[in-house]
Design an enzyme around this catalytic site. Structure first.
Site, PDB file in Angstrom:
ATOM      1  N   HIS B 325     -37.760  -7.230 -36.217  1.00 16.53           N
ATOM      2  CA  HIS B 325     -36.186  -8.105 -35.862  1.00 16.53           C
ATOM      3  C   HIS B 325     -36.999  -9.443 -34.704  1.00 16.53           C
ATOM      4  O   HIS B 325     -37.098  -9.589 -34.002  1.00 16.53           O
ATOM      5  CB  HIS B 325     -35.829  -6.768 -35.203  1.00 16.53           C
ATOM      6  CG  HIS B 325     -33.869  -7.691 -35.254  1.00 16.53           C
ATOM      7  ND1 HIS B 325     -34.088  -8.704 -34.752  1.00 16.53           N
ATOM      8  CD2 HIS B 325     -33.186  -7.440 -36.470  1.00 16.53           C
ATOM      9  CE1 HIS B 325     -32.543  -9.094 -34.497  1.00 16.53           C
ATOM     10  NE2 HIS B 325     -31.847  -7.826 -35.785  1.00 16.53           N
ATOM     11  N   ARG B 345     -26.215 -14.319 -33.364  1.00 15.11           N
ATOM     12  CA  ARG B 345     -26.585 -15.724 -34.424  1.00 15.11           C
ATOM     13  C   ARG B 345     -25.794 -16.305 -35.788  1.00 15.11           C
ATOM     14  O   ARG B 345     -25.383 -17.031 -35.644  1.00 15.11           O
ATOM     15  CB  ARG B 345     -28.157 -15.094 -35.284  1.00 15.11           C
ATOM     16  CG  ARG B 345     -29.657 -16.213 -33.892  1.00 15.11           C
ATOM     17  CD  ARG B 345     -30.698 -15.566 -34.193  1.00 15.11           C
ATOM     18  NE  ARG B 345     -31.285 -13.961 -34.887  1.00 15.11           N
ATOM     19  CZ  ARG B 345     -31.458 -13.808 -35.846  1.00 15.11           C
ATOM     20  NH1 ARG B 345     -32.415 -14.596 -36.533  1.00 15.11           N
ATOM     21  NH2 ARG B 345     -32.124 -12.690 -35.966  1.00 15.11           N
TER      22      ARG B 345
END
Lengths: 240, 565
Positions: B325, B345
């Site tokens: 990740h 994000r």
């Protein structure tokens, strides 16, 4: 740069703290969480450890200090050890949960399903221990009184970040189960009070009717080049 | 302020570049050709020395990460000659091993379809990676979306290596999974008009991420777990055993899987379960710490299901590819490797280097994003060093507040705010230091679209199964995978148990496995499944004592049937 860092680190002496695991004295370096301090002291945890990230509520912990008997609460994976901390992990609490069949629980006007499931709600006398206990800093007593009034929406709003560690129930002098009550309230809200939106139901129906089957079948059979082209040319919706 | 002085200067640069970045917008996406080069040069999957060919079993000759090869080639924890498998403790239709989202939904669907169900969980019910999933679950249910678009995203994200049948199932079942979860009482984020509040995600061409603040997996799991408990009382058709992982599968003389041997982690006693079908739902493997990476995974993610299924003859697909990740926490050390959800994000935070400059679009597929960060830190020397020697890039979370208004972070990301405020970092005002962390096993046990494996009577669902995502999974498709294939496995297993006739129980497959190990010269391999990682500091141990989970220092068979202590 990297070398000087290592030297600095070696020079800086790690401070060891006194901790008392279930009353037994150990030393562990400053900066460890209660969970990693247990491991540092040689404990191989079986119970009382789950996600190790503050989401699962497995590592509910009670602590005080040798010089201060005030009881405090934390998730062991989220709390740093402190000097003279006395630690007890409480990975399980024998709480009861009301039995229900969600299908029979549709809330109706003038009925409080939560009170039917959890009549103990009426015995809350407002000591606020539950709120003081919550390691997520939720307003537990507030949502207990919202539950008493059958306000599912407010219970949902205030209890949503609950990790079901059970500490609130453990500290309730009346044996109320705030975390289980809130869970029932949220399930009722999700299931009954906020219907599945039409755009979802429409899509489920289209899929059941096979609307996309022919095109999917063609896509699955198409060769790599065709698939790559479709992928590269697909239009990307901007973020919201 | 919790960042040390050594990191403050770089943090200031991040603040200074904000107005310029806001004006310019996110940097361009990486073209396909460049992307492949970047990934092959910097992604941990491409470090050849970190893999080896398996020396026995269905994947013989195929590569696996060293840590996974070690457990796959492990010795059984039992001595088949000393275990009395005739002494059966539980007789059920379906045994579900593992109880995260996949195991839980498999149990519910098996029960709904008429089967009696026993769940064996290594930790508590619901202690699984599911509960830590934050960002959301994909479901192609908006008007401008379709299973076609979702399918394209899945296979493109997986670099066209997915099993098409499984990718199709994932896309086609997704709207119904969302509906089903809501009917059980999951509270999805909604718009004022009751439609779902759906966000975009890395590699997704439509906004189809359904979320519950940033506690999506927690909300899904606590509802599923509660439903399991309620169904236990109502008719007693689902039962469960906590802290009792499976340590070996049982078979019958006809080559069918016929139950499992469980071990009580506290008393070390065995439990023999005879079952007409077994659903493997043991989840991932982050706690094997592949290549020494920290992980987002829960305490029990140790590849147990892969090991058990491999020993009865299941092939593993894409087991040489892991998902790192891109935004694991790199500071403070107390949260090293823990997940900082991609939703940060999705909401508008950018990834920047030590100078506050963007170097990658914030919503690239995860392998690309992670590779770009590794390049920035390791090759270009633009990472930020922490006092404990970690390197990282900044995830500039305050940009969310600037772009979407004050209060957005507290509303959309309460878990992240809480996580960092515990260490005196205010993510509404300060950026987060991140670096790739071991997150997800892309591949796993080979299955068909109904979640069946080639070994009769054995089904697999969730992270332990493979082929759905190919060699890279997109955000929001893992929680989806759990429920799509969990439900399919439950249905298929319930159907199977109506037809199957079990023969006499046997452990012949374990004897065969031990013989093959010996022939390959591997009899001194550690025991597996691993069950739990061993994080206990073992200074001055009692000689000969073998603690739980230790995978080095194999002890030969003693008097005990179970190899333990």
């Amino acid at each position: 740069m990297a070398e000087t860092k290592i030297e600095e680190k070696a020079e800086k002496k790690i401070r060891m703290l006194n901790i008392y695991i279930m009353g037994k004295h150990y030393e562990a370096p400053e900066g460890l969480t209660i969970q990693t301090a247990l491991e540092h002291c040689g404990y191989n945890i079986v119970r009382g450890c789950g996600c190790r990230a503050g989401f699962c509520g497995a590592c509910a912990t009670i602590y005080s200090f040798t010089h201060d008997p005030t009881i405090s609460y934390a998730l062991a994976c989220q709390k740093e050890i402190e000097q003279n901390m006395v630690i007890l992990q409480m990975p399980f609490f024998p709480s009861t949960e009301a039995l229900y069949n969600l299908e029979d629980l549709e809330p109706k006007e003038g009925e409080n399903k939560l009170l039917e499931l959890y009549p103990d709600l009426l015995t809350c006398f407002g000591c606020n221990n539950c709120t003081k206990t919550c390691p997520q800093d939720l307003l537990v007593m507030d949502f207990v009184s919202d539950a008493l009034r059958g306000d599912y929406e407010k219970v949902h709003e205030k209890s949503f970040d609950c990790v079901l560690c059970g500490l609130c129930a453990a500290r309730c002098p009346q044996g109320i189960q705030p975390y289980n009550i809130a869970l029932a309230a949220r399930r009722l809200r999700g299931s009954y009070l906020t219907p599945v939106p039409q755009h979802n139901l429409d899509r489920v129906k289209e899929i059941e009717e096979g609307k996309f089957d022919a095109e999917l079948e063609a896509l699955k059979k198409s060769d790599g080049a065709e698939l790559r082209r479709r992928y590269a040319e697909r239009e990307i919706e901007p973020a919201l | 302020m919790a960042y040390p002085a050594s990191m403050e200067e770089s943090k200031r640069k991040v603040e200074e570049t904000r107005p310029r970045r806001l004006e310019k917008g996110p940097c361009a996406r990486i073209p396909e050709a460049e992307r492949e080069e970047l990934v092959s040069k910097f992604h941990p999957d491409y470090r050849k020395e970190q893999f080896r060919e398996l020396r026995l079993g269905p994947n013989k000759g195929r590569p696996a990460p060293l840590e996974i090869a070690d457990v796959l080639e492990g010795n059984s924890r039992i001595d088949p000659d000393k275990v009395d498998i005739e002494n059966i403790d539980y007789e059920v239709d379906v045994l579900v091993i593992g109880c995260g989202g996949a195991g839980g939904s498999a149990a519910l669907l098996a029960e709904e379809n008429g089967a009696s169900v026993l769940i064996a969980s290594k930790l508590r019910l619901g202690d699984a990676n599911t509960i830590g999933a934050q960002a959301g679950t994909q479901g192609c249910d908006r008007a401008n979306d379709s299973p076609i678009m979702h399918y394209l995203d899945i296979v493109g994200g997986g670099h066209f290596t997915n099993n098409p049948e499984l990718a199709e199932a994932l896309a086609k079942d997704s709207p119904d999974v969302i509906r089903w979860l809501e009917s059980l009482g999951v509270n999805w984020d909604k718009e004022p008009d009751n439609s779902y509040h759906e966000l975009s995600g890395g590699g997704a061409s439509r906004r189809r991420m359904h979320s519950c603040r940033d506690y999506t997996g927690l909300e899904e799991m606590r509802v599923i777990r509660d439903e399991i408990r309620q169904r236990n009382w109502h008719g007693k058709k689902i039962d469960w055993l906590e802290f009792e992982p499976a340590i070996e599968l049982l078979m019958d003389g006809k080559g069918q899987v016929a139950g499992a041997i469980l071990m009580n982690l506290e008393t070390k006693r065995m439990t023999i379960v005879r079952a007409k079908a077994v659903i493997m739902a043991t989840g991932g493997l982050g706690r094997t710490h592949i290549q020494g990476f920290p992980t987002t995974n829960h305490y029990g993610a140790t590849a147990d299901g892969l090991v058990l299924a491999y020993r009865v003859g299941c092939r593993l697909v894409d087991i040489d590819t892991m998902q790192y990740h891109p935004t694991g926490a790199a500071f403070p050390p107390q949260v090293l490797g823990l997940l900082v959800t991609e939703k940060v994000r999705t909401l508008g935070a950018e990834i920047v280097n030590c100078d506050g400059e963007q170097f990658v679009h914030p919503l690239e597929a995860r392998d690309t994003e992670a590779s770009a960060e590794i390049r920035e830190c390791k090759e270009r020397g633009k990472g930020v060093a922490t006092p404990t020697g970690e390197l990282g890039c900044w995830l500039d979370s305050p940009m969310i507040e600037i772009k979407r208004g004050e209060g957005t972070i507290r509303r959309e990301l309460p878990a992240m705010v809480r996580q960092f405020s515990r260490f005196n970092i205010d993510i509404t005002k300060e950026p987060i230091l991140v670096y790739p962390t071991l997150h997800y096993q892309n591949g796993g046990i080979m299955i068909e679209a109904d979640a069946s494996t080639p070994v009769p009577g054995l089904f697999a669902a969730g992270e332990c199964e493979g082929g759905v995502h190919g060699r890279n999974r997109l955000i929001g498709n893992s929680t989806l995978d759990l429920f799509v294939f969990g439900r399919r496995a439950g249905r298929a297993a319930a159907k199977w148990v109506k037809e199957v006739k079990l023969g006499k129980l046997t452990l012949e497959h374990v004897r065969k496995w031990q013989r093959e190990l010996k022939e390959a010269g591997l009899e001194s391999m550690p025991v597996s499944p691993m069950l739990l990682p061993n994080y206990a500091n073992q200074e001055k141990p009692v000689p000969g004592f073998q603690p739980l989970g230790q995978i080095s220092g194999y002890t030969p068979f003693g008097d005990r049937a179970v190899r333990w202590i």
